[in-house]
Design a protein around this motif. Structure first.
Motif, PDB file in Angstrom:
ATOM      1  N   ILE A   1      65.941 -48.981  -1.892  1.00  0.00           N
ATOM      2  CA  ILE A   1      64.934 -49.183  -0.951  1.00  0.00           C
ATOM      3  C   ILE A   1      64.423 -50.430  -0.908  1.00  0.00           C
ATOM      4  CG2 ILE A   1      62.641 -48.197  -0.671  1.00  0.00           C
ATOM      5  CD1 ILE A   1      63.413 -45.859  -2.426  1.00  0.00           C
ATOM      6  N   THR A   2      64.270 -50.934   0.452  1.00  0.00           N
ATOM      7  CA  THR A   2      63.736 -52.309   0.860  1.00  0.00           C
ATOM      8  C   THR A   2      62.646 -52.195   1.880  1.00  0.00           C
ATOM      9  OG1 THR A   2      64.433 -54.567   0.846  1.00  0.00           O
ATOM     10  CG2 THR A   2      65.498 -53.077   2.250  1.00  0.00           C
ATOM     11  N   GLY A   3      61.954 -53.352   1.779  1.00  0.00           N
ATOM     12  CA  GLY A   3      61.079 -53.441   2.969  1.00  0.00           C
ATOM     13  C   GLY A   3      60.695 -54.951   3.403  1.00  0.00           C
ATOM     14  N   PHE A   4      60.413 -55.084   4.419  1.00  0.00           N
ATOM     15  CA  PHE A   4      60.368 -56.653   4.966  1.00  0.00           C
ATOM     16  C   PHE A   4      59.077 -57.124   5.570  1.00  0.00           C
ATOM     17  CE2 PHE A   4      64.794 -55.196   5.173  1.00  0.00           C
ATOM     18  CZ  PHE A   4      65.600 -56.031   4.354  1.00  0.00           C
ATOM     19  N   GLY A   5      58.123 -55.962   5.462  1.00  0.00           N
ATOM     20  CA  GLY A   5      56.854 -56.468   5.970  1.00  0.00           C
ATOM     21  C   GLY A   5      55.963 -57.121   4.931  1.00  0.00           C
ATOM     22  N   LEU A   6      54.828 -56.837   5.278  1.00  0.00           N
ATOM     23  CA  LEU A   6      53.748 -57.637   4.338  1.00  0.00           C
ATOM     24  C   LEU A   6      53.187 -56.807   3.526  1.00  0.00           C
ATOM     25  CD1 LEU A   6      51.989 -59.942   7.028  1.00  0.00           C
ATOM     26  CD2 LEU A   6      53.550 -60.667   5.125  1.00  0.00           C
ATOM     27  N   SER A   7      53.299 -56.632   2.241  1.00  0.00           N
ATOM     28  CA  SER A   7      52.864 -55.450   1.308  1.00  0.00           C
ATOM     29  C   SER A   7      51.313 -55.341   1.192  1.00  0.00           C
ATOM     30  CB  SER A   7      53.442 -55.562  -0.091  1.00  0.00           C
ATOM     31  OG  SER A   7      52.943 -56.821  -0.890  1.00  0.00           O
ATOM     32  N   THR A   8      50.528 -56.900   1.728  1.00  0.00           N
ATOM     33  CA  THR A   8      49.296 -56.656   1.624  1.00  0.00           C
ATOM     34  C   THR A   8      48.701 -55.962   3.022  1.00  0.00           C
ATOM     35  OG1 THR A   8      49.263 -58.639   2.714  1.00  0.00           O
ATOM     36  CG2 THR A   8      49.163 -58.723   0.274  1.00  0.00           C
ATOM     37  N   THR A   9      49.540 -55.513   3.913  1.00  0.00           N
ATOM     38  CA  THR A   9      49.037 -54.790   5.142  1.00  0.00           C
ATOM     39  C   THR A   9      49.474 -53.394   5.096  1.00  0.00           C
ATOM     40  OG1 THR A   9      50.821 -55.543   6.638  1.00  0.00           O
ATOM     41  CG2 THR A   9      48.612 -57.064   6.246  1.00  0.00           C
ATOM     42  N   TYR A  10      50.376 -52.936   4.198  1.00  0.00           N
ATOM     43  CA  TYR A  10      50.808 -51.505   4.211  1.00  0.00           C
ATOM     44  C   TYR A  10      49.649 -50.664   4.261  1.00  0.00           C
ATOM     45  CZ  TYR A  10      55.468 -53.247   2.848  1.00  0.00           C
ATOM     46  OH  TYR A  10      56.648 -54.012   2.933  1.00  0.00           O
ATOM     47  N   HIS A  11      49.557 -49.683   5.139  1.00  0.00           N
ATOM     48  CA  HIS A  11      48.731 -48.511   5.088  1.00  0.00           C
ATOM     49  C   HIS A  11      47.568 -49.292   5.587  1.00  0.00           C
ATOM     50  CE1 HIS A  11      51.713 -45.886   3.863  1.00  0.00           C
ATOM     51  NE2 HIS A  11      51.892 -46.492   2.533  1.00  0.00           N
TER      52      HIS A  11
ATOM     53  N   GLU B   1      47.806 -52.446  10.293  1.00  0.00           N
ATOM     54  CA  GLU B   1      48.961 -52.792   9.745  1.00  0.00           C
ATOM     55  C   GLU B   1      49.775 -53.760  10.627  1.00  0.00           C
ATOM     56  OE1 GLU B   1      52.685 -50.854   7.579  1.00  0.00           O
ATOM     57  OE2 GLU B   1      51.130 -49.340   7.906  1.00  0.00           O
ATOM     58  N   TYR B   2      50.458 -54.681   9.982  1.00  0.00           N
ATOM     59  CA  TYR B   2      51.273 -55.675  10.921  1.00  0.00           C
ATOM     60  C   TYR B   2      52.534 -56.306  10.106  1.00  0.00           C
ATOM     61  CZ  TYR B   2      48.811 -59.617   9.033  1.00  0.00           C
ATOM     62  OH  TYR B   2      48.097 -60.460   8.089  1.00  0.00           O
ATOM     63  N   CYS B   3      53.204 -56.930  10.796  1.00  0.00           N
ATOM     64  CA  CYS B   3      54.170 -57.523  10.216  1.00  0.00           C
ATOM     65  C   CYS B   3      54.641 -58.865  10.937  1.00  0.00           C
ATOM     66  CB  CYS B   3      55.625 -56.893  10.042  1.00  0.00           C
ATOM     67  SG  CYS B   3      56.383 -56.454  11.574  1.00  0.00           S
ATOM     68  N   LEU B   4      55.240 -59.860  10.384  1.00  0.00           N
ATOM     69  CA  LEU B   4      55.696 -61.162  10.916  1.00  0.00           C
ATOM     70  C   LEU B   4      56.975 -61.015  11.798  1.00  0.00           C
ATOM     71  CD1 LEU B   4      54.185 -63.551   8.382  1.00  0.00           C
ATOM     72  CD2 LEU B   4      52.923 -62.647  10.245  1.00  0.00           C
ATOM     73  N   LEU B   5      57.140 -61.523  12.821  1.00  0.00           N
ATOM     74  CA  LEU B   5      58.286 -61.542  13.643  1.00  0.00           C
ATOM     75  C   LEU B   5      59.363 -62.197  12.794  1.00  0.00           C
ATOM     76  CD1 LEU B   5      59.886 -60.688  15.875  1.00  0.00           C
ATOM     77  CD2 LEU B   5      59.174 -62.837  16.987  1.00  0.00           C
ATOM     78  N   SER B   6      58.900 -63.698  12.050  1.00  0.00           N
ATOM     79  CA  SER B   6      59.897 -64.190  11.303  1.00  0.00           C
ATOM     80  C   SER B   6      60.442 -63.311  10.191  1.00  0.00           C
ATOM     81  CB  SER B   6      59.181 -65.501  10.601  1.00  0.00           C
ATOM     82  OG  SER B   6      58.090 -65.132   9.947  1.00  0.00           O
TER      83      SER B   6
END
Length: 182
Positions: free
Chosen positions: A133-143, A147-152
């Motif tokens: 299991i892996t994730g590539f978003g920002l764990s500080t914004t999960y839920h 919630e957002y992630c960076l395109l980079s």
């Protein structure tokens, strides 16, 4: 418990019943059937001698000397839906490939553990799949509300997953895996 309901009445009446609903976040290394059996035993022990439950003084108790209902009772029901915890194998080809792919793209790989719930992953692992299991978003914004992630980060995720697929395809061809080139 995460929800409480009881029969409506006046403020000076003790309700005839109350319902507490909640969930159990089952962590890895515990089997769902074992946990359910243990909790069912605890409920049975309480109901067999409800007077053993601690109270807040001589007027606080779960048994009454007279009346139609003389003793409190705890009833537990289980829903049909349950998710079990999972611990990913740190010795599997999938884990090694994911770490090597992350290292190749980001220059560093720091696996960590986090509790949460994902449907079906334990079932897949039990069926013999190498689940990672892996994730590539920002764990500080999960839920979070926004919630957002960076395109980079998503671009890096695409490169990591491309490396991972190449690594696993090479492994499937029975050749010693080497780190895919960037």
């Amino acid at each position: 418990p995460t929800q409480v309901e009881c029969a409506k009445g006046s403020l000076n009446q003790i309700p005839p019943h109350a319902t507490f609903s909640g969930d159990i976040r089952l962590t890895p290394f515990y089997e769902l059937d074992d946990v359910k059996a243990a909790i069912n035993r605890y409920v049975e022990d309480i109901n067999n001698d409800i007077a053993q439950v601690p109270t807040r003084g001589p007027s606080s108790r779960y048994t009454l000397p007279d009346g139609p209902i003389r003793q409190g009772r705890l009833e537990l029901t289980w829903s049909d839906f349950a998710m079990e915890g999972i611990a990913c194998s740190l010795d599997s080809d999938g884990h090694h490939a994911l770490c090597a792919s992350t290292q190749a793209v980001l220059g560093d790989c720091r696996p960590y553990s986090i509790c949460g719930s994902l449907p079906l992953v334990r079932d897949l692992q039990t069926a013999g799949f190498d689940v990672q299991i892996t994730g590539f978003g920002l764990s500080t914004t999960y839920h979070a509300d926004n919630e957002y992630c960076l395109l980079s980060d998503m671009q890096a995720a695409h490169r990591i997953l491309a490396h991972f697929v190449a690594w696993m395809e090479e492994k499937d061809r029975n050749t010693p895996p080497t780190a895919p080139s960037e």
